[in-house]
Design a protein around this motif. Structure first.
Motif, PDB file in Angstrom:
ATOM      1  N   THR A 205     100.974  97.222 -22.966  1.00  0.00           N
ATOM      2  CA  THR A 205     101.845  97.004 -21.909  1.00  0.00           C
ATOM      3  C   THR A 205     101.783  95.361 -21.242  1.00  0.00           C
ATOM      4  O   THR A 205     103.262  95.309 -20.951  1.00  0.00           O
ATOM      5  N   GLY A 206     101.490  94.221 -22.342  1.00  0.00           N
ATOM      6  CA  GLY A 206     101.892  93.037 -21.270  1.00  0.00           C
ATOM      7  C   GLY A 206     103.475  92.654 -22.374  1.00  0.00           C
ATOM      8  O   GLY A 206     103.507  92.726 -22.747  1.00  0.00           O
ATOM      9  N   ASP A 207     103.341  91.102 -21.563  1.00  0.00           N
ATOM     10  CA  ASP A 207     104.740  91.202 -22.169  1.00  0.00           C
ATOM     11  C   ASP A 207     105.062  90.568 -23.448  1.00  0.00           C
ATOM     12  O   ASP A 207     105.553  90.799 -24.508  1.00  0.00           O
ATOM     13  N   THR A 208     103.962  89.808 -23.439  1.00  0.00           N
ATOM     14  CA  THR A 208     103.654  89.316 -25.046  1.00  0.00           C
ATOM     15  C   THR A 208     103.991  90.409 -25.864  1.00  0.00           C
ATOM     16  O   THR A 208     104.946  90.163 -27.018  1.00  0.00           O
ATOM     17  N   ALA A 209     103.232  91.784 -25.789  1.00  0.00           N
ATOM     18  CA  ALA A 209     103.727  92.878 -26.440  1.00  0.00           C
ATOM     19  C   ALA A 209     104.753  93.158 -26.499  1.00  0.00           C
ATOM     20  O   ALA A 209     104.981  93.745 -27.871  1.00  0.00           O
ATOM     21  N   THR A 210     106.079  92.837 -25.770  1.00  0.00           N
ATOM     22  CA  THR A 210     107.624  93.747 -26.063  1.00  0.00           C
ATOM     23  C   THR A 210     108.209  92.032 -25.941  1.00  0.00           C
ATOM     24  O   THR A 210     109.499  92.772 -26.412  1.00  0.00           O
ATOM     25  N   SER A 211     107.797  91.002 -26.137  1.00  0.00           N
ATOM     26  CA  SER A 211     108.334  90.285 -26.391  1.00  0.00           C
ATOM     27  C   SER A 211     109.064  89.924 -27.853  1.00  0.00           C
ATOM     28  O   SER A 211     110.627  89.527 -27.981  1.00  0.00           O
ATOM     29  N   GLU A 212     108.433  90.696 -28.760  1.00  0.00           N
ATOM     30  CA  GLU A 212     109.231  90.547 -30.041  1.00  0.00           C
ATOM     31  C   GLU A 212     109.438  91.995 -30.352  1.00  0.00           C
ATOM     32  O   GLU A 212     107.799  93.080 -30.227  1.00  0.00           O
ATOM     33  N   SER A 213     110.250  92.207 -30.803  1.00  0.00           N
ATOM     34  CA  SER A 213     110.388  93.587 -31.223  1.00  0.00           C
ATOM     35  C   SER A 213     111.773  93.548 -31.644  1.00  0.00           C
ATOM     36  O   SER A 213     111.935  94.753 -32.573  1.00  0.00           O
ATOM     37  N   THR A 214     111.979  93.096 -33.631  1.00  0.00           N
ATOM     38  CA  THR A 214     113.193  93.031 -34.278  1.00  0.00           C
ATOM     39  C   THR A 214     112.288  92.261 -35.390  1.00  0.00           C
ATOM     40  O   THR A 214     111.615  91.900 -35.540  1.00  0.00           O
ATOM     41  N   GLY A 215     112.410  93.195 -36.599  1.00  0.00           N
ATOM     42  CA  GLY A 215     112.640  92.138 -37.700  1.00  0.00           C
ATOM     43  C   GLY A 215     110.882  93.516 -38.277  1.00  0.00           C
ATOM     44  O   GLY A 215     109.801  93.437 -38.192  1.00  0.00           O
ATOM     45  N   SER A 216     111.134  93.739 -39.535  1.00  0.00           N
ATOM     46  CA  SER A 216     109.857  93.990 -40.121  1.00  0.00           C
ATOM     47  C   SER A 216     110.919  94.014 -41.532  1.00  0.00           C
ATOM     48  O   SER A 216     111.773  94.498 -41.978  1.00  0.00           O
ATOM     49  N   THR A 217     109.185  93.824 -42.564  1.00  0.00           N
ATOM     50  CA  THR A 217     109.475  93.832 -44.433  1.00  0.00           C
ATOM     51  C   THR A 217     109.049  95.637 -44.903  1.00  0.00           C
ATOM     52  O   THR A 217     107.833  95.385 -44.218  1.00  0.00           O
ATOM     53  N   SER A 218     108.994  96.843 -45.444  1.00  0.00           N
ATOM     54  CA  SER A 218     108.670  96.633 -45.589  1.00  0.00           C
ATOM     55  C   SER A 218     108.799  96.670 -46.763  1.00  0.00           C
ATOM     56  O   SER A 218     109.769  96.490 -47.648  1.00  0.00           O
ATOM     57  N   ILE A 219     107.839  96.820 -48.229  1.00  0.00           N
ATOM     58  CA  ILE A 219     107.251  96.509 -49.299  1.00  0.00           C
ATOM     59  C   ILE A 219     106.737  98.098 -49.732  1.00  0.00           C
ATOM     60  O   ILE A 219     105.997  98.878 -49.209  1.00  0.00           O
ATOM     61  N   ALA A 220     106.695  97.551 -51.049  1.00  0.00           N
ATOM     62  CA  ALA A 220     106.580  99.324 -52.298  1.00  0.00           C
ATOM     63  C   ALA A 220     105.634  98.372 -53.503  1.00  0.00           C
ATOM     64  O   ALA A 220     106.434  98.142 -53.768  1.00  0.00           O
ATOM     65  N   PHE A 221     104.615  99.550 -54.112  1.00  0.00           N
ATOM     66  CA  PHE A 221     104.933  98.733 -55.470  1.00  0.00           C
ATOM     67  C   PHE A 221     105.379  99.709 -56.394  1.00  0.00           C
ATOM     68  O   PHE A 221     105.376 101.151 -56.020  1.00  0.00           O
ATOM     69  N   GLN A 222     105.693  99.851 -57.238  1.00  0.00           N
ATOM     70  CA  GLN A 222     106.929 101.110 -58.417  1.00  0.00           C
ATOM     71  C   GLN A 222     106.111 101.425 -59.473  1.00  0.00           C
ATOM     72  O   GLN A 222     105.433 100.129 -60.416  1.00  0.00           O
ATOM     73  N   VAL A 223     105.820 101.863 -59.606  1.00  0.00           N
ATOM     74  CA  VAL A 223     105.039 102.703 -61.316  1.00  0.00           C
ATOM     75  C   VAL A 223     106.253 103.348 -61.777  1.00  0.00           C
ATOM     76  O   VAL A 223     107.073 104.183 -61.884  1.00  0.00           O
ATOM     77  N   THR A 224     106.083 102.720 -63.141  1.00  0.00           N
ATOM     78  CA  THR A 224     107.332 102.871 -63.851  1.00  0.00           C
ATOM     79  C   THR A 224     106.509 103.411 -64.954  1.00  0.00           C
ATOM     80  O   THR A 224     105.508 103.615 -65.177  1.00  0.00           O
TER      81      THR A 224
END
Lengths: 665, 161
Positions: A646-665
């Protein structure tokens, strides 16, 4: 009591009640009651709704925002829960729409208790749909020699109003051209809605001009809002879109609970949301389109025993007739050809046991057509159903004349040939707990009816969802609003633990579903991006973030923002955390299950680390089925003291994330 | 089923039947009256739209049906109302009304609606399907099941309706 006695009893009751009615008194009461109740149940609920204990994450809610007046409630603002009188909203709507042209304003409340003729008349103020407001979004084929224009004397209407639109077509070429137009309403970035019936074809000689008047019936129950008109023309057999308005849906009444009881979500309001449990937030929102499946012809019917009973799943039967072409007639039933034949009704086939208590009767109708009758049932019911079944000659269509005792047909019709499928997805979660993830999904043109989604050897309950038949099992509840519109709510499992969402909570949410529009979906998307789910499976607001993915083969980005690479492939990315982690496991999840395959493990993660994740597309020793496999991360914090979250560090950055996936064709 | 016209004449022609259907669907005289009242109030509220309907009677029955099912759902959530609905509180000096209420109280709401329209309103399966916007097969199934629960002789074919 026999049939005649029951009818006679019904007639006596009917006649007696009718005879006791005091018409004059009740007429006054009906009229008085209608005025008294006007405006009841009408509430505006905005994003971050303030109802105690409930967060209804929907967006713009005040009727009409075109023109952007200061008095308009914007979707990003918290909207108070308040009673709103339709008359006030209507006057706002009218003044705004007077300044715009190519739009169809649906000002009326969506349900009968709050709709009055006076309100609606006040908005239908006239005006033209002149073509100046339309843009060509897909030009006619080069060979086209037609010019098309659209006009209308009405620009607004209430639910159940008919709006006439005149389509003028001129053939500027030298040959006779056949043309048919179809007018509908387009939601922004969505498929056409409100088709107005079969197009009427006209043939035009060279230089000939013809007019066609098409009536749009504004559907009952459609939400107030601004809708885009779309005209699609069909020249000969080649479809092409001619004109589309630039207007989009602006606002919608999203009163969630009361509305759903009288207004089902419709194709006019594609996405849906319900009362999200306290403490949850949106973590993603997107829509996607799946092209039409090219499956062979087939037909199916589903029967459930006592579907109206609120008890665990009972016996069910699924009948399917399909054309296999040249494929193995016993496809999916290895060894069955060597078993003895049995005869049920007019059909001779073979019996397979796909699971204990789940027999299937397989009949080869001819060289290519196959009939299957199976389910959680017994041979007696299979025989009873076969006895009442006929199959059309040289087609895959069946007719069930009689059903086995206690069964009811809950779904019936062709299962192939469904068109493009569009889905709207909204995900919710609490803290960074993957196990809290809830997904609400609305599907237009679902490939499979709800009844067939969850019936199988796994336990499934038939449940009531506000009058709709729902199917609950395997962590999801699915129900069909119409044959072409399906709603599904899903809870997710995390790496090792079951979801913290109970079946009952899933059902409660399903029973509060109300429609939202594309704009509101966009608002939710924005909110989610500001505080995404990057699951650490700790009740903290801190997160692990993936960023800067590169891959071999090169990454591509899906419409929902997920970065993908094909297998075999390698992702290189940065993983950062807002507090030290003890163990970080990186793995993949199957698109059709919650199975996890661990690909890499970090012994610790203090802040940011670059990692490589390679997958050859092999799962459990076999090549994985085609599909996208999302990369998931599970982390164990170094300090499990709850205070560390619950500290400040934990909440100071809360934007952005990248989702990735492997594609089996 | 009547077509549209002025509200009062429509009320006088349709309302008594709606009350009867409401009573038969709900199993309660009071509730049936309330439902019919609410149906006609809704019609009044949007008379400019629905008054000219060719099949106004069908629209009214559909509204009534929705109200019955809504009420049933609410009743399931509210114990007090549940008692009111499920314990046939017919005023019910009339033995026929009482008998009908005892019969239909064993049925789920949709079956109540279908069997009432079939026996009480003399609608055919096709007409019920049209009114309720359901497939005919679904109506047939509901009738089969309702009749089975009511121990009605199934020899009489529903399809004949």
């Amino acid at each position: 009591m026999d049939d005649n006695e029951l009818r006679a009893l019904a007639h006596r009751v009917r006649d007696r009640v009718e005879g006791g009615v005091d018409l004059d008194t009740d007429l006054d009461r009906a009229i008085t009651g209608s005025k008294r109740d006007r405006g009841r149940n009408r509430r505006w609920v905005g994003i971050g709704g303030v109802a105690a204990g409930l967060v209804v994450a929907v967006a713009a809610v005040s009727l009409v925002t075109r023109g952007g007046g200061d008095d308009v409630l914007r979707s990003s603002e918290p909207a108070p829960v308040e009673e709103s009188t339709p008359d006030t909203d209507m006057s706002t709507a009218s003044s705004v729409f007077d300044e715009t042209s190519p739009i169809l304003d649906v000002p009326g409340p969506t349900t009968a208790p709050v709709a009055t003729s006076t309100e609606c008349q006040g908005v239908s103020s006239g005006g033209d749909f002149d073509t100046g407001g339309f843009g060509t979004i897909l030009a006619a084929p080069d060979a086209s020699s037609l010019t098309v224009s659209i006009t209308s004397q009405a620009r607004g209407g209430c639910p159940l109003d008919e709006v006439d639109v005149v389509i003028d077509v001129t053939n500027t070429g030298n040959e006779v051209v056949a043309f048919a137009s179809e007018l509908g309403v387009l939601l922004s970035a969505g498929p056409t809605k409100w088709p107005v019936g079969a197009p009427e074809e006209m043939k035009l000689a060279p230089s000939e001009s013809r007019s066609q008047t098409v009536s749009i019936l504004i559907p009952d129950g459609v939400a107030p809002g601004t809708y885009t008109l779309l005209v699609a023309g069909y020249e000969a057999s080649t479809p092409f879109v001619v004109y589309e308005s630039t207007a989009t849906v602006d606002a919608v009444d999203t009163s969630p609970r009361d509305l759903f009881e009288t207004m089902a979500p419709t194709e006019g309001a594609p996405a849906v949301l319900g009362e999200i449990p306290d403490g949850y937030r949106p973590v993603y929102a997107y829509s996607d389109v799946t092209p039409a499946a090219s499956t062979p012809p087939s037909w199916s019917a589903t029967l459930v025993q006592n579907p109206d009973d609120d008890v665990p799943i009972k016996p069910y039967l699924i009948v399917q007739i399909e054309d296999l072409g040249d494929a193995d007639p016993y496809l999916g039933f290895p060894g069955l050809v060597d078993t003895p034949e049995v005869t049920f009704g007019a059909f001779t086939g073979r019996l397979a046991e796909i699971a204990p208590g789940h027999p299937t009767f397989v009949v080869l109708l001819d060289d290519s057509r196959r009939l299957m009758i199976g389910g959680r049932t017994n041979e007696a019911d299979l025989a009873a159903l076969a006895d009442g079944l006929t199959v059309e000659t040289a087609s895959v269509v069946g007719e069930i004349a009689t059903v086995p005792d206690g069964y009811e047909i809950v779904d019936e019709g062709p299962t192939n040939g469904r068109g493009e499928m569009t889905q709207w997805n909204v995900g919710y979660a609490r803290e960074q707990l993957m196990a809290s993830l809830l997904t609400v999904r609305a599907t237009l043109n679902p490939q499979t009816a709800a009844a067939n989604r969850l019936l199988g050897p796994m336990p499934t309950d038939v449940v009531d969802i506000n009058g709709y038949t729902g199917y609950l099992g395997s962590g999801r509840v699915v129900f069909d609003v119409t044959p072409n519109y399906q709603i599904e709510l899903t809870r997710e499992d995390d790496f090792t633990e079951s979801s913290i969402i109970s079946d009952e909570e899933l059902l409660q949410l399903a029973r509060t579903i109300a429609p939202i529009n594309e704009d509101e979906l966009d608002e939710i998307r924005s909110t989610a991006a500001n505080n995404p789910l990057t699951p650490t499976d700790n009740p903290c607001v801190f997160y692990i973030r993936t960023s800067d993915p590169v891959a071999t083969p090169q990454v591509t980005q899906r419409a929902d923002g997920v970065w993908t690479t094909t297998t075999p492939g390698t992702f290189t990315m940065d993983i950062s955390t807002t507090q030290p982690m003890d163990t970080v496991t990186i793995g993949i999840t199957s698109p059709n299950s919650s199975d996890i395959i661990a690909l890499a493990v970090l012994e610790d993660l203090d802040d940011t680390q670059t990692v490589q994740v390679t997958w050859d597309g092999i799962a459990n020793g076999e090549t994985a089925q085609p599909g996208d496999y999302d990369v998931s991360i599970k982390a164990t914090p170094a300090d499990t003291n709850a205070q560390s979250c619950t500290g400040d560090t934990a909440t100071s950055e809360s934007t952005g994330s990248t989702s990735i996936a492997f594609q089996v064709t | 089923m009547a077509a549209g016209g002025d509200y009062e004449s429509t009320f006088r022609s349709e309302y008594p039947r709606l009350v009867a259907l409401g009573v038969m669907m709900s199993g309660s005289v009071d509730v049936g009256h309330d439902l019919a009242q609410e149906t006609m109030a809704r019609a009044y509220d949007r008379w400019d739209q629905v008054g000219d309907y060719e099949h106004l009677g069908g629209w009214l029955r559909r509204v009534l049906k929705n109200l019955v099912i809504d009420r049933y759902r609410r009743a399931k959530r509210e114990a007090a109302t549940l008692d009111r609905l499920d314990r046939h509180e017919v005023s019910e000096d009339d033995p026929d009304v009482a008998q009908w209420s005892r019969l239909v109280e064993t049925l789920p709401p949709r079956q109540r609606v279908v069997i009432t329209l079939f026996y009480g309103d003399d609608l055919s399966v096709a007409e019920i399907a049209s009114v309720l916007e359901m497939a005919e097969g679904t109506v047939k199934s509901a009738l089969f099941k309702a009749r089975q629960r009511l121990s009605v002789d199934l020899a009489s074919e529903v399809a004949d309706g």
